[in-house]
Write a protein that holds these residues in place. Structure first.
Motif, short mmCIF file in Angstrom:
data_model
loop_
_atom_site.label_atom_id
_atom_site.label_comp_id
_atom_site.label_asym_id
_atom_site.label_seq_id
_atom_site.Cartn_x
_atom_site.Cartn_y
_atom_site.Cartn_z
N SER A 126 0.84 -1.20 0.00
CA SER A 126 0.00 0.00 0.00
C SER A 126 0.87 1.24 0.00
O SER A 126 2.00 1.22 0.50
N GLU B 6 0.22 5.05 1.40
CA GLU B 6 -0.74 5.84 2.17
C GLU B 6 -0.09 7.11 2.69
O GLU B 6 1.12 7.16 2.92
N ASP B 7 -0.94 8.11 2.89
CA ASP B 7 -0.51 9.35 3.54
C ASP B 7 0.68 9.99 2.84
O ASP B 7 1.67 10.36 3.48
N ARG C 68 -4.07 5.31 -0.76
CA ARG C 68 -5.07 6.08 -0.01
C ARG C 68 -4.46 7.32 0.62
O ARG C 68 -3.27 7.36 0.90
N ASN C 69 -5.35 8.27 0.90
CA ASN C 69 -5.01 9.44 1.70
C ASN C 69 -3.82 10.22 1.15
O ASN C 69 -2.87 10.51 1.87
#
Length: 180
Positions: free
Chosen positions: A23, A25-26, A57-58
């Motif tokens: 992943s 993320e951020d 994500r994010n």
């Protein structure tokens, strides 16, 4: 940072595509330039083979210059978002990309596209491509307070009418069934 003149197999300025089991993320992409890349200026995508097994994500894509990216054939854009959730695309200048300015597809949801200047995107020769903001098979995205103009086909295109589009400066708008 400046990402320019990338070409070859992928040919994009910056390409975020995690492998199965991984992943991203951020993350934040800000205050950078993406110029004259063969494919997309910025890609954040989960490859179809990894859908449900990899995630992005994010993210924040803010205050960048994304210009003159893309090639004929395939799907390219200044900024491509595919199978993404909770990405904020804000305050960017997205101009003169060969196909679409900002291209949000493949079940992307809960993203925000706001405060961008998106001008003169699309192939003006045959007009097969060319939305300032293209939303295809995506839903619950918020598109607001963008200035979108000069697109070859549509300034704002919402293929399924399941996104919130408001307070944009746009002339050519399409909502409803996909026409591509």
């Amino acid at each position: 940072s400046t990402f320019q003149l990338s070409n070859g197999y992928v040919g994009g300025g910056l390409d975020i595509e995690p492998n199965e089991g991984h992943s991203v993320e951020d993350y934040e992409i800000s205050n950078s330039s993406f110029l004259f890349n063969q494919a997309c200026g910025i890609t954040t995508s989960v490859p179809n083979a990894n859908a449900g097994k990899a995630f992005v994500r994010n993210g924040v894509i803010d205050n960048n210059i994304v210009m003159n990216n893309g090639k004929a054939g395939g799907y390219t854009a200044g900024i491509l978002v595919s199978q993404q959730n909770n990405i904020r695309i804000t305050n960017n200048i997205v101009n003169n990309n060969l196909q679409n300015g900002i291209f949000v597809v493949n079940k992307s949801k809960d993203n925000v596209i706001a405060g961008n200047t998106i001008e003169n995107n699309g192939n003006h020769t045959d007009k097969d491509f060319g939305a300032g903001i293209y939303l295809g098979n995506s839903f619950d995205n918020v598109i607001e307070n963008n200035h979108v103009s000069g697109s070859a086909r549509f300034d704002n295109y919402d293929g399924n009418s399941k996104n919130k589009i408001r307070n944009n400066t746009s002339l050519k708008i399409h909502r409803g069934h996909s026409i591509y």
